[in-house]
Design an enzyme around this catalytic site. Sequence first.
Site, PDB file in Angstrom:
ATOM      1  N   CYS A   2       0.834  -1.200   0.000  1.00 44.37           N
ATOM      2  CA  CYS A   2       0.000   0.000   0.000  1.00 44.37           C
ATOM      3  C   CYS A   2       0.869   1.251   0.000  1.00 44.37           C
ATOM      4  O   CYS A   2       2.011   1.232   0.462  1.00 44.37           O
ATOM      5  CB  CYS A   2      -0.860   0.019   1.256  1.00 44.37           C
ATOM      6  SG  CYS A   2      -1.873  -1.445   1.427  1.00 44.37           S
ATOM      7  N   ARG A  27       4.748   0.703  -6.151  1.00 47.86           N
ATOM      8  CA  ARG A  27       4.689  -0.219  -5.019  1.00 47.86           C
ATOM      9  C   ARG A  27       3.712  -1.367  -5.285  1.00 47.86           C
ATOM     10  O   ARG A  27       3.691  -2.352  -4.556  1.00 47.86           O
ATOM     11  CB  ARG A  27       4.261   0.536  -3.759  1.00 47.86           C
ATOM     12  CG  ARG A  27       5.258   1.609  -3.357  1.00 47.86           C
ATOM     13  CD  ARG A  27       4.662   2.564  -2.352  1.00 47.86           C
ATOM     14  NE  ARG A  27       4.496   1.977  -1.040  1.00 47.86           N
ATOM     15  CZ  ARG A  27       5.441   1.914  -0.117  1.00 47.86           C
ATOM     16  NH1 ARG A  27       6.630   2.404  -0.375  1.00 47.86           N
ATOM     17  NH2 ARG A  27       5.215   1.372   1.064  1.00 47.86           N
ATOM     18  N   TRP A  75      -2.931  -2.534  -1.707  1.00 48.65           N
ATOM     19  CA  TRP A  75      -2.485  -3.820  -2.217  1.00 48.65           C
ATOM     20  C   TRP A  75      -3.125  -4.838  -1.273  1.00 48.65           C
ATOM     21  O   TRP A  75      -2.719  -4.954  -0.109  1.00 48.65           O
ATOM     22  CB  TRP A  75      -0.965  -3.890  -2.153  1.00 48.65           C
ATOM     23  CG  TRP A  75      -0.352  -5.035  -2.877  1.00 48.65           C
ATOM     24  CD1 TRP A  75      -0.237  -5.197  -4.224  1.00 48.65           C
ATOM     25  CD2 TRP A  75       0.267  -6.175  -2.285  1.00 48.65           C
ATOM     26  NE1 TRP A  75       0.417  -6.361  -4.506  1.00 48.65           N
ATOM     27  CE2 TRP A  75       0.744  -6.992  -3.335  1.00 48.65           C
ATOM     28  CE3 TRP A  75       0.486  -6.603  -0.968  1.00 48.65           C
ATOM     29  CZ2 TRP A  75       1.402  -8.184  -3.119  1.00 48.65           C
ATOM     30  CZ3 TRP A  75       1.145  -7.784  -0.744  1.00 48.65           C
ATOM     31  CH2 TRP A  75       1.592  -8.570  -1.827  1.00 48.65           C
ATOM     32  N   ASN A  99      -1.008   1.439   5.845  1.00 50.60           N
ATOM     33  CA  ASN A  99      -0.119   0.481   5.177  1.00 50.60           C
ATOM     34  C   ASN A  99       0.420  -0.438   6.269  1.00 50.60           C
ATOM     35  O   ASN A  99       0.877   0.038   7.304  1.00 50.60           O
ATOM     36  CB  ASN A  99       1.030   1.235   4.491  1.00 50.60           C
ATOM     37  CG  ASN A  99       2.114   0.303   3.977  1.00 50.60           C
ATOM     38  OD1 ASN A  99       1.847  -0.856   3.674  1.00 50.60           O
ATOM     39  ND2 ASN A  99       3.329   0.795   3.889  1.00 50.60           N
ATOM     40  N   GLY A 100       0.366  -1.752   6.036  1.00 48.09           N
ATOM     41  CA  GLY A 100       0.873  -2.689   7.040  1.00 48.09           C
ATOM     42  C   GLY A 100      -0.173  -3.749   7.338  1.00 48.09           C
ATOM     43  O   GLY A 100      -1.158  -3.889   6.608  1.00 48.09           O
ATOM     44  N   GLU A 480      18.934 -15.259 -10.945  1.00 49.35           N
ATOM     45  CA  GLU A 480      18.411 -13.912 -11.127  1.00 49.35           C
ATOM     46  C   GLU A 480      17.733 -13.774 -12.501  1.00 49.35           C
ATOM     47  O   GLU A 480      16.662 -13.182 -12.623  1.00 49.35           O
ATOM     48  CB  GLU A 480      19.544 -12.889 -10.951  1.00 49.35           C
ATOM     49  CG  GLU A 480      19.170 -11.445 -11.193  1.00 49.35           C
ATOM     50  CD  GLU A 480      17.987 -10.951 -10.383  1.00 49.35           C
ATOM     51  OE1 GLU A 480      17.523 -11.641  -9.464  1.00 49.35           O
ATOM     52  OE2 GLU A 480      17.483  -9.855 -10.702  1.00 49.35           O
ATOM     53  N   LYS A 484      13.819 -12.750 -12.993  1.00 50.99           N
ATOM     54  CA  LYS A 484      13.472 -11.558 -13.773  1.00 50.99           C
ATOM     55  C   LYS A 484      12.446 -11.916 -14.836  1.00 50.99           C
ATOM     56  O   LYS A 484      11.460 -11.233 -15.017  1.00 50.99           O
ATOM     57  CB  LYS A 484      14.748 -11.006 -14.405  1.00 50.99           C
ATOM     58  CG  LYS A 484      14.840  -9.548 -14.557  1.00 50.99           C
ATOM     59  CD  LYS A 484      15.285  -8.801 -13.320  1.00 50.99           C
ATOM     60  CE  LYS A 484      14.479  -9.071 -12.099  1.00 50.99           C
ATOM     61  NZ  LYS A 484      15.049  -8.611 -10.881  1.00 50.99           N
ATOM     62  N   GLU A 487       8.921 -12.828 -13.320  1.00 47.84           N
ATOM     63  CA  GLU A 487       8.136 -11.761 -12.689  1.00 47.84           C
ATOM     64  C   GLU A 487       7.536 -10.787 -13.701  1.00 47.84           C
ATOM     65  O   GLU A 487       6.442 -10.286 -13.469  1.00 47.84           O
ATOM     66  CB  GLU A 487       8.890 -11.045 -11.566  1.00 47.84           C
ATOM     67  CG  GLU A 487      10.002 -10.121 -11.939  1.00 47.84           C
ATOM     68  CD  GLU A 487      10.595  -9.387 -10.717  1.00 47.84           C
ATOM     69  OE1 GLU A 487      11.793  -9.140 -10.739  1.00 47.84           O
ATOM     70  OE2 GLU A 487       9.858  -9.072  -9.766  1.00 47.84           O
ATOM     71  N   HIS A 503      19.973 -35.283 -13.131  1.00 46.23           N
ATOM     72  CA  HIS A 503      19.409 -35.949 -11.952  1.00 46.23           C
ATOM     73  C   HIS A 503      17.898 -35.782 -11.870  1.00 46.23           C
ATOM     74  O   HIS A 503      17.334 -35.909 -10.786  1.00 46.23           O
ATOM     75  CB  HIS A 503      20.117 -35.434 -10.694  1.00 46.23           C
ATOM     76  CG  HIS A 503      21.588 -35.699 -10.737  1.00 46.23           C
ATOM     77  ND1 HIS A 503      22.118 -36.936 -10.456  1.00 46.23           N
ATOM     78  CD2 HIS A 503      22.622 -34.912 -11.092  1.00 46.23           C
ATOM     79  CE1 HIS A 503      23.431 -36.889 -10.623  1.00 46.23           C
ATOM     80  NE2 HIS A 503      23.764 -35.671 -11.002  1.00 46.23           N
ATOM     81  N   LYS A 604       6.521  -3.495  -4.987  1.00 46.54           N
ATOM     82  CA  LYS A 604       7.932  -3.125  -5.007  1.00 46.54           C
ATOM     83  C   LYS A 604       8.592  -3.414  -3.671  1.00 46.54           C
ATOM     84  O   LYS A 604       9.707  -3.898  -3.602  1.00 46.54           O
ATOM     85  CB  LYS A 604       8.074  -1.644  -5.355  1.00 46.54           C
ATOM     86  CG  LYS A 604       9.507  -1.123  -5.354  1.00 46.54           C
ATOM     87  CD  LYS A 604      10.309  -1.751  -6.472  1.00 46.54           C
ATOM     88  CE  LYS A 604      11.755  -1.304  -6.485  1.00 46.54           C
ATOM     89  NZ  LYS A 604      12.580  -2.214  -7.308  1.00 46.54           N
TER      90      LYS A 604
END
Length: 609
Positions: A2, A27, A75, A99-100, A480, A484, A487, A503, A604
């Site tokens: 948020c 965000r 969010w 927010n939280g 990485e 990337k 996402e 394997h 974010k």
Amino acid sequence: MCGIVGYIGPKDCSDVLVSALTKLEYRGYDSAGIAVFENDAIKTVKTQGKLKDLEDKLKSVGKPQGHVGIGHTRWATHGEPSDINSHPHSGARVTIVHNGIIENYIELKEFLISKGREFLSETDTEVVAQLLDYKYNGNPLETIDSVMAELKGSFALGIMFKDFPDRVFAVRRESPLIVGVAEGECFIASDVPAILKYTKNYYLLEHDEIATLTKDGVNFVDEHLDPIEKELKTADWDMEAAEKSGYPHFMIKEINEQPDAIRTTIMPRIKEGLPCLEECGITLEKIKNFKNITIVACGTAMHAGMVGKYVIEDLARVPVNVDIASEFRYRNPIINEGDLVIIISQSGETADSLAAMRLAKQKGAKTLAIVNAKGSSIAREADMLIYTLAGPEIAVASTKAYITQLSVMYLFAFELALAKETLSEPECKRLVSALIKMPEAVSFVIKNCEEKCKYIATKLITSESLLYIGRGLDYALSMEGSLKLKEVSYIHSESYAAGELKHGTISLIDNEMPVISVATQTDIIPKTISNIVEVKSRGAKIILVCTDVCARGLKDGVADYVIEIPHTDELLMPITAVVPLQMLAYYTAINKGNDPDKPRNLAKSVTVE
Ligand code: M6R
């Protein structure tokens, strides 16, 4: 996560709030809303959807006219995205944005229901609004303070009381919140970009401090309601840095900013050809006795830690354990007094990383934070701190923060190796001078590989799944690359240590499966090439990211596409090799019509568990 904003001043409050919220879009959010005092009544407009939807609604229902208000991008955590669950939320005499996560909201809600309160939404936030209203005694500060004492969890709140139409109140615990100030106006925001259009001056609200904003300025009190003085900070970057500067997306802008970001991060930390981290509280004397290192982080930052492990172990011969913060914090990790725990975080507010750092401190470890966001919680609480000077990273997919995290990992590894006397000064100078050349090498890769990445990306869009393979540092980097891609393109991918394929995973290979192989480490290239041949002979399409030296020795037909990058010192290769992986992800997302800056379901900064 948020985003919160608030405003009090002479401007049109609705306009300021919406404009500030656009700077927090990065965000991640699914709904938005504002509440503004209009003729001493609080008028709230909110909606599921994007800010554009909010603007449309403001046009259709009438924009609140006033000079004092709060706004929010939500969010969803408690309750699905919907108009009713959107913020602001209200009790009879109070309206808030949050927010939280309020961890004890169920018991508080039951208590309030037992007192006859009714709830409209499924959110934990409405519980706080109702509790504030329930406890309201005519004194906002006392009321906020007594509610705070009952809340468990994390919160940043913007609060308006109906009886005080000339004020906005703000408070935080764990979740970030800043208070911006300018002549005749004040702001609150979850992050600095939201206020940069109006002011660069701001205060960082600390845990359990309460701010009272009026048009004449801001006052702060602590949890005992005693007045406190706070240091005024000045943002050292401007709107331009937080805008797209002509690029279609922040992600590609930030990829292009990487050479500068590396330069800005490393150059002040190099003196006479050697690393110098004294301004970060790090000296040879201070670090020479560390026998065990644990690196804790999440997502991309954790991948930077994986590269760090290889480099530190190789150069300084100190064992390094890399742990995902959300795992570390809940499994009674073996950390002893005198160990070093390194926390890597772009935002410096990632809830799991912050909790992991606190746990490490409790266990007696020394903590070193590698953080991008100035003044963030992790930055403030760590024993030692190296800022990555990447500037604001707006795109959800981390690029320039990652590359600067790598750069710092190298500098730290060099310094530690000097302290441990496992690296001679001349050899260290050679590595430092190779590091200094990396911005140029990254520029070269951006310029020379972009068209090829664009083209290869057109071939990836129909794939349902991809594999990334590599060995050693290339494996750390593959992780990485894979993150990337998934996402921003929403294509499933996995990274595998190339030697592990046989394997089990090789059974997935068929002629639908692209395999992206990273091969930059000369001594193990033949091994990786033989893995490539194995998957190719089972139908896989091979995209090989390798050095120009390696490319020259390749037999025809080994790979379907080769992305060549310049050969630099091999320890430093992840810095250049990550760039084509970032561009492949970016252009695949674009080709699929996705917005790479705001991937679905992602935020974010993950300030809740
Ligand atoms: O702010 P942090 O670096 O602590 O964030 C950690 C992860 O959430 C972050 O790296 C995430 O994985 C990125 N979106 C990846 O691009």
